[in-house]
Design a protein around this motif. Structure first.
Motif, PDB file in Angstrom:
ATOM      1  N   TYR A   1       0.835  -1.210   0.000  1.00 52.18           N
ATOM      2  CA  TYR A   1       0.000   0.000   0.000  1.00 52.18           C
ATOM      3  C   TYR A   1       0.869   1.259   0.000  1.00 52.18           C
ATOM      4  CZ  TYR A   1      -4.286   2.620   1.124  1.00 52.18           C
ATOM      5  OH  TYR A   1      -5.367   3.464   1.092  1.00 52.18           O
ATOM      6  N   GLU A   2       1.889   1.263   0.844  1.00 52.93           N
ATOM      7  CA  GLU A   2       2.808   2.402   0.900  1.00 52.93           C
ATOM      8  C   GLU A   2       3.619   2.499  -0.394  1.00 52.93           C
ATOM      9  OE1 GLU A   2       3.520   5.060   2.554  1.00 52.93           O
ATOM     10  OE2 GLU A   2       5.520   5.447   1.734  1.00 52.93           O
ATOM     11  N   GLY A   3       3.964   1.348  -0.967  1.00 51.81           N
ATOM     12  CA  GLY A   3       4.708   1.365  -2.234  1.00 51.81           C
ATOM     13  C   GLY A   3       3.958   2.127  -3.309  1.00 51.81           C
ATOM     14  N   VAL A   4       2.671   1.842  -3.442  1.00 53.39           N
ATOM     15  CA  VAL A   4       1.864   2.456  -4.510  1.00 53.39           C
ATOM     16  C   VAL A   4       1.356   3.837  -4.087  1.00 53.39           C
ATOM     17  CG1 VAL A   4      -0.192   2.196  -5.961  1.00 53.39           C
ATOM     18  CG2 VAL A   4       1.189   0.187  -5.376  1.00 53.39           C
ATOM     19  N   ILE A   5       0.681   3.898  -2.950  1.00 56.41           N
ATOM     20  CA  ILE A   5       0.077   5.173  -2.526  1.00 56.41           C
ATOM     21  C   ILE A   5       1.175   6.177  -2.133  1.00 56.41           C
ATOM     22  CG2 ILE A   5      -1.501   6.302  -0.906  1.00 56.41           C
ATOM     23  CD1 ILE A   5      -2.940   4.498  -2.917  1.00 56.41           C
ATOM     24  N   GLY A   6       2.251   5.677  -1.527  1.00 52.41           N
ATOM     25  CA  GLY A   6       3.373   6.563  -1.182  1.00 52.41           C
ATOM     26  C   GLY A   6       3.960   7.217  -2.429  1.00 52.41           C
ATOM     27  N   GLU A   7       4.089   6.444  -3.509  1.00 52.13           N
ATOM     28  CA  GLU A   7       4.602   7.013  -4.761  1.00 52.13           C
ATOM     29  C   GLU A   7       3.608   8.004  -5.354  1.00 52.13           C
ATOM     30  OE1 GLU A   7       8.186   6.444  -4.763  1.00 52.13           O
ATOM     31  OE2 GLU A   7       7.574   6.846  -6.837  1.00 52.13           O
TER      32      GLU A   7
END
Lengths: 270, 270
Positions: A88-94
């Motif tokens: 989730y952080e990988g995608v939403i963080g980006e």
């Protein structure tokens, strides 16, 4: 001279639009939680103010992401909140970094609960929960969610090799999970490779799997954005065969699902 | 007279604080996405403006919810987006209505993906994914997530009776799922009750289960808010017995999870 003016948000925008020539507010790239400044005219005094932004309607506009950056961010994040958070952080963080607002309104730590098949229960692998959560923010066409479930069950994983490994250096052996469930996936990998469930190699395997899954999500969303996404997954033969009796059109319609029946019921009707 | 003033958000708040006597902004109940109005003084002109609000740090402040209202909202929502959305909208929707901002920034339709064990795969029951998603918004103490997983597997469900049934009137027979998985839960219920998986009674059963789960989430969060939450769930005996060999301290450490081993592996080592 002291005067009080009531300026509602709508009037603000309207007035700002008049003052700055009707430029669409916030429609250009580089959204940010810090609202853009605009000039309003009130009582013949020009005042530059920040305009509150309302969160847009769902789904939120996606912009194509750098797949390698998503993978690297996801891998690191695994060690800071587990598998579901990692994806989730990988995608939403980006998306936060690339787009800014409204993605900056999401605290990605809301996804920590999904780790280890939801708080260590071994149910759905957290990377898939994180993938579903991320995809559903940017689209209501959820074909990529179905696709990542299938991809996860059929691909030899992990593939990703970090620049700097955070737990175990070198190659990590792969497995085909045959199941979207954390327990089945981990046990299958453990049985195939000989590594214990609590070995550091297992944690490294899961971290790399997080990177692979987040990267796959970004690839699919990039393709969906370009109109080139195609689904490759087809349900296993067992689902069709067993479904002839146990599915919606069968005489014993008591099964709902797409998981490979063989993984748990390989000995059924023997 | 025409003058231009640069007023940053921080200056805004500072100036507003000075102008209105330092009242803490947005600290009172009844938050709303429409920002509060404040009076600023600039160039000796008082202007009443709306102040942008930044989304607070995670976790977001919880306020106690009306459990019956949560259940009713969740039940209705099931028919508008499925089981995962039903629970998420039941809890977060009530927080939007009760608290307003920042909950109003969450489009609850981001949870639709979880339906039917993630897009009909039959993996983790969507009510549990929705419960985890909702709980994790308001707390980092995730004991209630573990608790709802256990409760779901051991409770005879559904319990809820809607005021107006949207699919099937009257009583719906209950079952104890013995598993957090959609497929196992549905098949078990279907086998016990004789209703087909695609019967309207099954949909009504799932809708009521959504209400029960959302209500249980609200109860636990209310208790957690009051400091009275206690966990009741203990892992099944099989997890302890099988774990003696297959768990972290066993000689064949290849299993990670809390699901009852008997549900799928009742014939192991026979």
């Amino acid at each position: 001279m002291t005067e009080t003016e009531n300026v509602s948000r709508r009037d603000f925008v309207k007035m700002a639009g008049a003052a700055i020539g009707g430029v669409a507010l916030g429609a250009v790239g580089g959204y940010s939680l810090i609202p853009p400044k605009e000039t309003i005219v009130t009582n013949e005094v020009e005042v530059e103010v920040e305009v509150p932004q309302e969160v847009p309607e769902h789904p939120w506009t996606y912009v194509k992401l750098d797949v390698d950056a998503v993978k690297a961010r996801a891998y690191d994040a695994y060690f800071n909140g587990g598998c579901c958070y990692g994806v989730y952080e990988g995608v939403i963080g980006e998306l936060k970094e690339t787009v800014g607002f409204p993605y900056t309104t999401i605290p990605t730590k809301i996804s920590v609960f999904g780790k280890g098949g939801i708080m260590g229960w071994g149910a759905t692998c957290g990377v898939l929960t994180g993938a579903g959560m991320a995809i559903n923010v940017v689209t209501t066409d959820l074909a990529p969610v179905n696709e990542i479930m299938g991809w996860y069950t059929e691909e030899a994983l992990p593939i990703y090799t970090p620049v700097v490994a955070l737990k175990v250096e070198g190659d990590i052996p792969t497995s085909v999970s045959g199941s979207p469930l954390c327990h089945a996936s981990v046990t299958n990998w453990s049985n195939l490779t000989g590594f214990a469930e609590n070995a550091p190699e297992r944690a490294e395997r899961c971290a790399r799997l997080v990177a692979d899954t987040a990267g796959k999500v970004a690839e699919m969303l990039n393709d969906q954005h370009d109109g080139t996404f195609t689904a490759a997954f087809a349900v296993p033969d067992s689902v069709i065969e067993c479904g002839a009796c146990h599915g919606a059109d069968g005489p014993v319609n008591n099964v709902f699902g797409k998981m490979d029946c063989e993984t748990c019921h390989g000995d059924a009707h023997n």
